[in-house]
Design a protein around this motif. Structure first.
Motif, PDB file in Angstrom:
ATOM      1  N   VAL A  55       2.283 -53.075  34.509  1.00  0.00           N
ATOM      2  CA  VAL A  55       2.896 -54.102  35.351  1.00  0.00           C
ATOM      3  C   VAL A  55       1.937 -55.284  35.396  1.00  0.00           C
ATOM      4  O   VAL A  55       0.728 -55.101  35.567  1.00  0.00           O
ATOM      5  CB  VAL A  55       3.148 -53.586  36.781  1.00  0.00           C
ATOM      6  CG1 VAL A  55       3.581 -54.714  37.698  1.00  0.00           C
ATOM      7  CG2 VAL A  55       4.192 -52.486  36.773  1.00  0.00           C
ATOM      8  N   GLY A  76      12.036 -51.177  36.329  1.00  0.00           N
ATOM      9  CA  GLY A  76      11.469 -52.274  35.555  1.00  0.00           C
ATOM     10  C   GLY A  76      11.182 -53.500  36.392  1.00  0.00           C
ATOM     11  O   GLY A  76      10.776 -54.535  35.875  1.00  0.00           O
ATOM     12  N   THR A 114       5.214 -45.570  35.658  1.00  0.00           N
ATOM     13  CA  THR A 114       4.882 -46.992  35.733  1.00  0.00           C
ATOM     14  C   THR A 114       4.766 -47.394  37.198  1.00  0.00           C
ATOM     15  O   THR A 114       5.626 -47.011  38.004  1.00  0.00           O
ATOM     16  CB  THR A 114       5.966 -47.829  35.038  1.00  0.00           C
ATOM     17  OG1 THR A 114       6.070 -47.388  33.680  1.00  0.00           O
ATOM     18  CG2 THR A 114       5.615 -49.306  35.057  1.00  0.00           C
ATOM     19  N   SER A 125       5.550 -54.979  29.584  1.00  0.00           N
ATOM     20  CA  SER A 125       5.583 -55.976  30.654  1.00  0.00           C
ATOM     21  C   SER A 125       5.467 -57.359  30.022  1.00  0.00           C
ATOM     22  O   SER A 125       4.677 -57.558  29.089  1.00  0.00           O
ATOM     23  CB  SER A 125       4.421 -55.740  31.632  1.00  0.00           C
ATOM     24  OG  SER A 125       4.331 -56.785  32.570  1.00  0.00           O
ATOM     25  N   ARG A 167       8.888 -56.188  34.314  1.00  0.00           N
ATOM     26  CA  ARG A 167       7.761 -55.513  34.963  1.00  0.00           C
ATOM     27  C   ARG A 167       6.686 -56.538  35.351  1.00  0.00           C
ATOM     28  O   ARG A 167       5.504 -56.378  35.045  1.00  0.00           O
ATOM     29  CB  ARG A 167       7.199 -54.416  34.064  1.00  0.00           C
ATOM     30  CG  ARG A 167       8.177 -53.272  33.846  1.00  0.00           C
ATOM     31  CD  ARG A 167       7.649 -52.220  32.870  1.00  0.00           C
ATOM     32  NE  ARG A 167       8.592 -51.136  32.724  1.00  0.00           N
ATOM     33  CZ  ARG A 167       9.675 -51.160  31.932  1.00  0.00           C
ATOM     34  NH1 ARG A 167       9.919 -52.236  31.179  1.00  0.00           N
ATOM     35  NH2 ARG A 167      10.503 -50.144  31.875  1.00  0.00           N
TER      36      ARG A 167
END
Length: 697
Positions: A624, A30, A664, A440, A37
């Motif tokens: 992100v 994360g 991610t 995010s 993020r």
């Protein structure tokens, strides 16, 4: 003395004492422990993002036909740490992609892969020169030297510890795969687990282990035991025979307040709760726990007595918003339902009102569904909330007729319709809404960025009969959820088992059931005699009459009704049964609770070539956001990575990947040079891959 000197000195002192946000690093799952993020890197921005090129590629070399990589790498001191499709850990030079070391857990255990499935990342801990990587493969937590990849012998049993132990339960043979990395707090790693979806599930208790010794430091019982608060929300002694209520999605940590935030999932069995009457705390909860002791500070339940598999799908995001002129520290938790639950981080009180609404009640024998469910007034849902005939896929008359025929005898039109023998359309679907990729939070705009699947699913229930064939009983209670009672499966995610005898011999099927393969988990927790009965059933071999008496596949209790397989509502050519868009990227302003913008995410090229605007696709992985004004996301089935303008949601750049990036991205900066890295593992109905790809200017 220069008159400006005292003023400059004050500024210097203030700037030096400012807490390190960590947003210039990417050292945890994360990005940071608050799950934001978000990256402060600005080298790549809207003016130059189209100049991005591949900086390096790294191949793990161990992909299989249906493998995946869901890992988000971390980067510490110029070294990138990640995992492969077969859950091997490795370290790379983060600038060049050159391998520094690789660790094969199979060699340490001296056995076959018994942790088939996925791994989403690793955790890093250091104290002086002692630097460690902690990660899981199946039911094992490994501790490695971060610089060499060698197991640290003083941790657990020669560098590993068994997560099946120390669950405060009288049994240890469970299916456990801790697919999401734990979170580090001081000298602890706080862990969740992925478990079985059936009545054979382990209890989903949350535990903290000492990073030096591997010993358990504390445990929180997500299924309360006698004398513990919440015990009264279950049938008496449920803790003895009901499992799950586990954290598989990850956590967030407020280090200053010493609070870890833990979202939990459904208690077993997922779709029929006849053995767990009651509200069922602490399933489907956000738990705020004391990170030092594991004691509960507060909790919020988003689904009471869940019978829809409405697990919280991702770790929460910590943020600060302005409400009524005051700054409030909040926790934002996305859900499969398309809701964002926004709560005060300290008290657990909702920032916007959440009302209890009446919902339809179950008609299945033995079930006692809960009369109401929580509905947030704000933030606004980030996806549609209802499926009916007006929402049926109409990209052509043939597609519409196809779907209408499939739902002719099903119930639909309410997201809280209970499972039934008639069957119903579950929307939002089994995979969301939001998924495990997480949201995010953009520090500049105050927007929460979340991607969503817009996919209806079919839930069919049937009575669980007593089969004459003992192997069929084992199958019904352990395999039917995925492959269906009729063995037809739901390809490509769940293959048909009807023609298994034409492809495999007895020993081959037995080894797959025992050790797992690809996304298929291991079933070592099922008794050996049961596994043999199961193989005989799958291959059409008649069991000996004496074997029929040995069957233990029902476990301590048997679900009176079983779900008939995970089924997306799809057209014959594989498109979602609902009108586009089928994948979206949404920005929600947390201060107002209003949607700032929403964009389509993903494309079916063959539809675009017919003049149909981009429809979006299913997406697995998350976004992100950067201080350079961008949002990076892969996730889609069309094998691309994209950059969006974070202010308006406009697509600015896209690039082809060697396989779908169902993960991610990680964003980091070394010596002023910014990189975006994505795991390209494919799977989920797309071709599998084994590459990590890094982009830079």
């Amino acid at each position: 003395m220069n008159k400006l000197y005292p003023f400059l000195l004050i500024i210097l002192i203030i700037s030096c004492s400012k807490p390190d946000s960590g947003y210039d690093k990417w050292e945890t799952f994360g990005g940071t422990k608050d799950g934001a993020r978000y990256s402060e890197a600005t080298e790549i921005n809207a003016s130059n993002v189209k100049q991005l090129k591949i900086a390096w590629e790294y191949s793990t070399g161990d992909a299989t036909e249906k493998s995946q990589i869901q890992c988000q790498p971390i980067v510490v001191d110029g070294i990138l740490y990640a995992t492969s499709p077969q859950v091997k850990a490795f370290a790379l030079d983060a600038v060049t992609g050159k391998e520094l070391w690789s660790f094969n857990p199979y060699e340490l255990l001296g056995g076959q892969n018994s942790w088939a499935g996925t791994n989403r990342g690793v955790s890093y801990w250091s104290e002086g020169e002692d630097k460690r990587i902690l990660y899981t493969a199946g039911n094992w937590l490994f501790c490695l030297d971060a610089l060499t990849g060698k197991p640290i012998e003083s941790f657990g049993e020669g560098g590993k510890r068994n997560l099946q132990k120390d669950l405060d339960y009288d049994k240890e043979e469970f299916f456990i795969v801790s697919n999401t990395p734990g979170i580090i707090y001081k000298d602890k790693i706080i862990m969740g687990m992925r478990l079985s979806e059936g009545l054979d599930a382990a209890p989903g208790h949350v535990r903290a282990f000492n990073v030096k010794s591997g010993k358990r430091d504390w445990i929180f019982h997500t299924i309360p035991q006698p004398g513990e608060e919440g015990y009264e929300t279950w049938e008496k002694d449920s803790y003895k025979n009901v499992g799950a209520a586990n954290n598989w999605a990850g956590m967030a940590l407020d280090e200053e307040r010493e609070i870890v935030y833990v979202p939990t999932g459904t208690a077993s069995y997922d779709f029929w709760g006849g053995y767990r009457h009651g509200q069922n705390l602490y399933a489907n909860n956000i738990l705020a726990l004391n990170a030092n002791t594991g004691e509960r500070i507060w909790n919020f339940q988003a689904v009471h007595h869940d019978i829809w598999d409405r697990d919280f799908p991702s770790n929460p995001t910590l943020a600060t918003v302005t409400k009524d002129g005051k700054k409030v520290d909040v926790i934002a938790q996305t859900s499969k339902q398309g809701y964002v639950y926004l709560l005060n981080r300290v008290t657990g009180e909702p920032i916007f009102p959440i009302e209890e609404v009446e919902v339809p009640q179950s008609t299945l024998a033995g079930e006692q569904s809960w009369p109401t469910q929580p509905k947030p007034s704000l933030p606004e849902p980030f996806m549609r909330q209802m499926f009916d005939e007006s929402q049926v896929n109409d990209i052509s008359p043939e597609h519409k007729a196809d779907i209408l025929a499939q739902i002719k005898d099903k119930s639909y039109g309410n997201m809280w319709l209970p499972p039934s023998e008639k069957g119903h359309v579950l929307f939002p679907g089994m995979d969301g809404g939001a998924e495990w990729g997480g949201a995010s939070y953009d520090q500049e705009t105050g927007n929460l960025i979340v991607n969503a699947n817009i996919m209806p699913w079919i839930i069919d229930m049937a009575a669980n009969p007593k089969y004459e064939n003992a192997g069929q009983t084992v199958y019904a209670n352990n395999c039917a959820n995925c492959h269906g009672m009729n063995l037809k499966g739901n390809p490509p995610s769940f293959p048909s088992l009807i023609s298994l005898k034409e492809k495999y011999k007895f020993d081959e099927v037995y080894n797959i059931i025992t050790n797992g393969k690809g996304a298929m988990p291991a079933f070592k927790h099922v008794k050996e005699a049961d596994r043999k009965l199961l193989v005989n059933f799958l291959l059409g071999i008649e069991n000996e009459s004496s074997d029929k008496q040995e069957v233990m596949g029902e476990g301590p209790k048997t679900a009176q009704f079983l779900m008939q397989g995970y089924k997306r509502l799809l057209t014959k050519d594989g498109y979602p049964g609902i009108k586009p868009p089928w994948g979206t990227l949404t920005a929600i302003n947390l201060a107002s609770g209003k949607i700032a913008w929403q964009s389509v995410l993903g494309e079916f090229k063959e539809l675009s070539e017919k003049g149909i605007p981009p429809t979006g696709t299913e997406n697995y992985g998350g976004p992100v956001t950067t201080a350079g004004g961008l949002i990076f996301i892969a996730a889609t089935k069309d094998e691309k990575i994209r950059a969006f303008d974070k202010y308006k949601g406009k697509l600015l750049w896209e690039a082809d990947l060697p396989a779908s990036g169902h993960a991610t991205p990680a964003v980091y900066e070394i010596n002023g040079k910014q990189f975006i890295v994505i795991a390209c593992g494919g799977g989920k109905g797309t071709k599998s891959g084994d590459k990590y790809v890094a982009f830079s200017l």
